[in-house]
Design a protein around this motif. Structure first.
Motif, PDB file in Angstrom:
ATOM      1  N   ASN A  21       0.824  -1.206   0.000  1.00 39.87           N
ATOM      2  CA  ASN A  21       0.000   0.000   0.000  1.00 39.87           C
ATOM      3  C   ASN A  21       0.862   1.262   0.000  1.00 39.87           C
ATOM      4  N   LEU A  22       1.879   1.268   0.860  1.00 42.37           N
ATOM      5  CA  LEU A  22       2.775   2.423   0.914  1.00 42.37           C
ATOM      6  C   LEU A  22       3.572   2.554  -0.379  1.00 42.37           C
ATOM      7  N   LEU A  23       4.015   1.406  -0.913  1.00 38.46           N
ATOM      8  CA  LEU A  23       4.740   1.430  -2.176  1.00 38.46           C
ATOM      9  C   LEU A  23       3.847   1.939  -3.301  1.00 38.46           C
ATOM     10  N   GLY A  24       2.607   1.460  -3.335  1.00 38.91           N
ATOM     11  CA  GLY A  24       1.671   1.922  -4.353  1.00 38.91           C
ATOM     12  C   GLY A  24       1.384   3.398  -4.226  1.00 38.91           C
ATOM     13  N   PHE A  25       1.238   3.882  -3.004  1.00 39.69           N
ATOM     14  CA  PHE A  25       1.017   5.305  -2.780  1.00 39.69           C
ATOM     15  C   PHE A  25       2.188   6.123  -3.322  1.00 39.69           C
ATOM     16  N   GLY A  26       3.404   5.678  -3.020  1.00 38.12           N
ATOM     17  CA  GLY A  26       4.590   6.385  -3.515  1.00 38.12           C
ATOM     18  C   GLY A  26       4.688   6.362  -5.030  1.00 38.12           C
ATOM     19  N   GLY A  86       2.183   6.103  -7.082  1.00 41.81           N
ATOM     20  CA  GLY A  86       1.143   6.995  -7.585  1.00 41.81           C
ATOM     21  C   GLY A  86       1.562   8.446  -7.556  1.00 41.81           C
ATOM     22  N   VAL A  87       2.222   8.847  -6.463  1.00 41.08           N
ATOM     23  CA  VAL A  87       2.705  10.230  -6.344  1.00 41.08           C
ATOM     24  C   VAL A  87       3.737  10.530  -7.432  1.00 41.08           C
ATOM     25  N   LEU A  88       4.750   9.653  -7.539  1.00 42.77           N
ATOM     26  CA  LEU A  88       5.829   9.893  -8.501  1.00 42.77           C
ATOM     27  C   LEU A  88       5.324   9.849  -9.945  1.00 42.77           C
ATOM     28  N   PHE A  89       4.501   8.863 -10.259  1.00 43.48           N
ATOM     29  CA  PHE A  89       3.971   8.720 -11.611  1.00 43.48           C
ATOM     30  C   PHE A  89       3.185   9.968 -12.003  1.00 43.48           C
ATOM     31  N   THR A  90       2.356  10.462 -11.089  1.00 40.44           N
ATOM     32  CA  THR A  90       1.507  11.603 -11.405  1.00 40.44           C
ATOM     33  C   THR A  90       2.312  12.890 -11.511  1.00 40.44           C
ATOM     34  N   ILE A  91       3.337  13.033 -10.684  1.00 39.29           N
ATOM     35  CA  ILE A  91       4.219  14.202 -10.825  1.00 39.29           C
ATOM     36  C   ILE A  91       4.890  14.182 -12.188  1.00 39.29           C
ATOM     37  N   MET A  92       5.260  12.989 -12.652  1.00 42.26           N
ATOM     38  CA  MET A  92       5.905  12.865 -13.954  1.00 42.26           C
ATOM     39  C   MET A  92       4.974  13.263 -15.095  1.00 42.26           C
ATOM     40  N   VAL A  93       3.732  12.813 -15.040  1.00 42.46           N
ATOM     41  CA  VAL A  93       2.810  13.044 -16.161  1.00 42.46           C
ATOM     42  C   VAL A  93       1.856  14.202 -15.902  1.00 42.46           C
ATOM     43  N   THR A  94       1.917  14.797 -14.694  1.00 37.03           N
ATOM     44  CA  THR A  94       1.121  15.966 -14.295  1.00 37.03           C
ATOM     45  C   THR A  94      -0.381  15.769 -14.498  1.00 37.03           C
ATOM     46  N   ALA A  95      -0.868  14.548 -14.315  1.00 36.96           N
ATOM     47  CA  ALA A  95      -2.301  14.301 -14.483  1.00 36.96           C
ATOM     48  C   ALA A  95      -2.690  13.032 -13.743  1.00 36.96           C
ATOM     49  N   SER A  96      -3.543  13.170 -12.731  1.00 36.44           N
ATOM     50  CA  SER A  96      -3.992  11.994 -11.986  1.00 36.44           C
ATOM     51  C   SER A  96      -4.834  11.077 -12.862  1.00 36.44           C
ATOM     52  N   ALA A  97      -5.563  11.667 -13.832  1.00 32.60           N
ATOM     53  CA  ALA A  97      -6.398  10.844 -14.718  1.00 32.60           C
ATOM     54  C   ALA A  97      -5.554   9.871 -15.532  1.00 32.60           C
ATOM     55  N   VAL A  98      -4.343  10.293 -15.917  1.00 37.50           N
ATOM     56  CA  VAL A  98      -3.446   9.407 -16.664  1.00 37.50           C
ATOM     57  C   VAL A  98      -3.019   8.236 -15.786  1.00 37.50           C
ATOM     58  N   ALA A 108      -4.349   2.217  -3.613  1.00 35.08           N
ATOM     59  CA  ALA A 108      -3.209   2.927  -3.032  1.00 35.08           C
ATOM     60  C   ALA A 108      -2.539   3.820  -4.071  1.00 35.08           C
ATOM     61  N   VAL A 109      -2.403   3.315  -5.296  1.00 33.45           N
ATOM     62  CA  VAL A 109      -1.818   4.128  -6.378  1.00 33.45           C
ATOM     63  C   VAL A 109      -2.708   5.340  -6.672  1.00 33.45           C
ATOM     64  N   ILE A 110      -4.023   5.126  -6.670  1.00 37.54           N
ATOM     65  CA  ILE A 110      -4.962   6.223  -6.924  1.00 37.54           C
ATOM     66  C   ILE A 110      -4.846   7.289  -5.839  1.00 37.54           C
ATOM     67  N   LEU A 111      -4.687   6.872  -4.585  1.00 34.69           N
ATOM     68  CA  LEU A 111      -4.507   7.829  -3.492  1.00 34.69           C
ATOM     69  C   LEU A 111      -3.242   8.654  -3.703  1.00 34.69           C
ATOM     70  N   PHE A 137      -4.898  14.354   3.497  1.00 39.61           N
ATOM     71  CA  PHE A 137      -5.657  13.875   4.650  1.00 39.61           C
ATOM     72  C   PHE A 137      -6.587  12.728   4.260  1.00 39.61           C
ATOM     73  N   GLY A 138      -7.232  12.861   3.104  1.00 36.30           N
ATOM     74  CA  GLY A 138      -8.107  11.790   2.636  1.00 36.30           C
ATOM     75  C   GLY A 138      -7.355  10.502   2.408  1.00 36.30           C
ATOM     76  N   ALA A 139      -6.166  10.598   1.811  1.00 37.72           N
ATOM     77  CA  ALA A 139      -5.352   9.406   1.562  1.00 37.72           C
ATOM     78  C   ALA A 139      -4.918   8.744   2.868  1.00 37.72           C
ATOM     79  N   ILE A 140      -4.541   9.563   3.843  1.00 39.33           N
ATOM     80  CA  ILE A 140      -4.097   9.020   5.133  1.00 39.33           C
ATOM     81  C   ILE A 140      -5.225   8.241   5.809  1.00 39.33           C
ATOM     82  N   VAL A 141      -6.435   8.776   5.749  1.00 42.55           N
ATOM     83  CA  VAL A 141      -7.577   8.112   6.368  1.00 42.55           C
ATOM     84  C   VAL A 141      -7.798   6.735   5.742  1.00 42.55           C
TER      85      VAL A 141
END
Length: 437
Positions: free
Chosen positions: A300-305, A307-319, A340-343, A381-385
């Motif tokens: 879960n933590l790996l997926g979260f990380g 997701g963060v890195l992937f989205t920063i790279m492509v600048t779009a959560s939808a991608v 977890a990746v979506i979060l 905060f939503g992701a942490i919950v």
């Protein structure tokens, strides 16, 4: 057609095949790219380009130019607002004064431009001009969180040929929808009553900028670099030749908004091209192609990380969310891991607007930073919950699965429902509210 070719690494990079002269996607003709080989029909999501060092360099220049253009666009909006006067300009944003109307504006605007980054960046720019206040901006930012979920839901329709695959793809997109919607529904109610986001983001902005100063640290640098361009094309320059000060201000506002819209699109596309291989490698490392293992705290933590890195790279959560759909269809990843990746994607998508605040010139810079921090705080905060309370995650997955079952019954009804939810209903409610007030 672009989708008729697959981009793969040539086995001998020193001897790339010749670039075609009359066929192939436009990307093949950009500097430093290798032309498509082994042509076959592939989906757009799996279409990749192998770039040489020169190709990456050219695209990084385009990214830097896009960032500069965004800064110019923000300051053109500032120039237009200061010229027309904030009192007059505020009339355009009277609807947003009602938090629920602001929420609908965020949903509708993001659904139309298909980019929450664009909506939040423009909202941050509006706060930076003094055009709207932070309390008015908060519901718009929340609405953008819901509006951005439309893209992945539409992408899931690429699996309509097989209902089982469609259900899995739609479930992935629906997890994004349900998480963002539930977080926003809770957050907007709590915010109206107790204002925790406003208070926390204000405290953080004061710590970063200083309560005695309303300007961000980069104000003077940005002003020195950008001011000549604003003087050239702003209300005292090119646009000033069109007539009155009001007309010039309107042109400046429209031009600034258009520049931001286009620049974010260009930057997102180029970053996606540059980082496609790296981003997909992150996802491949995260997944197990041989066996789909149950999600753990570590995954879960790996997926979260990721997701963060992937989205920063492509600048779009939808991608990012759309990229998760093939993993769901092939059962390479469990749904909890995908969640977890979506979060992480929701947190990663806040970075562009946060960075844009450092381009704001003027006394409202700290308020622009506060508005951006609202977006970061809301998603974090939503992701942490969800990460800390497994039962909440299971509820989101269950809701997504039920939604997919309903969606698979009728593609047409589902599509009409989506258009109504994101566009028709918000438009009708905003129109009704305007007429009544």
């Amino acid at each position: 057609m672009a989708s008729s070719f697959e981009y793969v690494q040539h086995p001998r990079r020193s001897l790339p095949p010749p670039i075609p002269t009359r066929s192939g996607p436009a990307a093949a003709f950009l500097p430093g790219t290798f032309h498509p080989i082994n042509p076959k029909q592939v989906s757009a999501g799996n279409d990749q380009v192998l770039l040489s060092g020169w190709g990456k360099f050219v695209r990084w220049l385009v990214v830097l130019a896009s960032i500069f253009a965004i800064i110019v666009g923000i300051n053109l909006i500032l120039d237009g607002v200061y010229s027309v006067g904030t009192t007059s300009a505020n009339r355009m944003y009277e609807l947003a004064a009602n938090p629920y109307m602001g929420l609908l504006i965020g949903v509708l605007a993001t659904a139309l431009v298909q980019s929450s980054t664009t909506t939040t960046t423009l909202t941050v720019a509006a706060v930076g001009t003094g055009l709207i206040s932070v309390p008015v901006a908060i519901p718009i930012i929340m609405g953008a969180n819901i509006g951005t979920t439309m893209t992945a839901l539409l992408v899931s329709f690429s699996y309509v040929g097989e209902r089982r695959e469609f259900k899995k793809a739609f479930t992935t997109a629906a997890m994004h929808l349900w998480f963002n919607t539930l977080v926003v529904l809770v957050a907007v109610t709590v915010e109206v009553l107790f204002h925790p986001l406003r208070s926390f983001s204000g405290y953080m902005a004061d710590r970063l900028v200083g309560s005695a100063d309303n300007t961000v640290p980069t104000t003077h640098i940005v002003q020195t670099v950008v001011e000549p361009f604003i003087e050239l094309i702003g209300t005292n320059g090119l646009f000033g030749l069109f007539g009155s000060q009001t007309v010039a201000a309107v042109f400046s506002l429209i031009a600034g908004t258009a520049i931001i819209l286009v620049s974010i699109r260009v930057m997102s596309f180029q970053l996606h091209m540059i980082t496609a291989a790296t981003a997909h490698s992150l996802l491949d490392m995260f997944s197990d192609p041989e066996e789909s293992k149950p999600a753990t705290v570590r995954t879960n933590l790996l997926g979260f990380g990721v997701g963060v890195l992937f989205t920063i790279m492509v600048t779009a959560s939808a991608v990012t969310v759309s990229s998760m759909q093939p993993f769901a269809v092939t059962k390479t990843l469990k749904r909890r891991a995908i969640l977890a990746v979506i979060l992480g994607a929701n947190v990663g998508t806040t970075m562009t607007a946060a960075i844009a605040t450092f381009a704001v010139v003027g006394i409202h810079g700290a308020f622009a930073l506060q508005a951006a921090l609202v977006h970061v705080s809301l998603n974090l905060f939503g992701a942490i919950v969800v990460l800390c309370i497994p039962r909440v995650g299971r509820a989101i997955i269950t809701l997504a699965e039920k939604s997919a079952q309903l969606a698979a019954r009728s593609y047409t009804t589902t599509l009409i429902t989506l258009v109504s939810f994101y566009i028709a209903i918000p438009s009708a409610l905003l129109l009704l509210y305007t007429v009544m007030t």
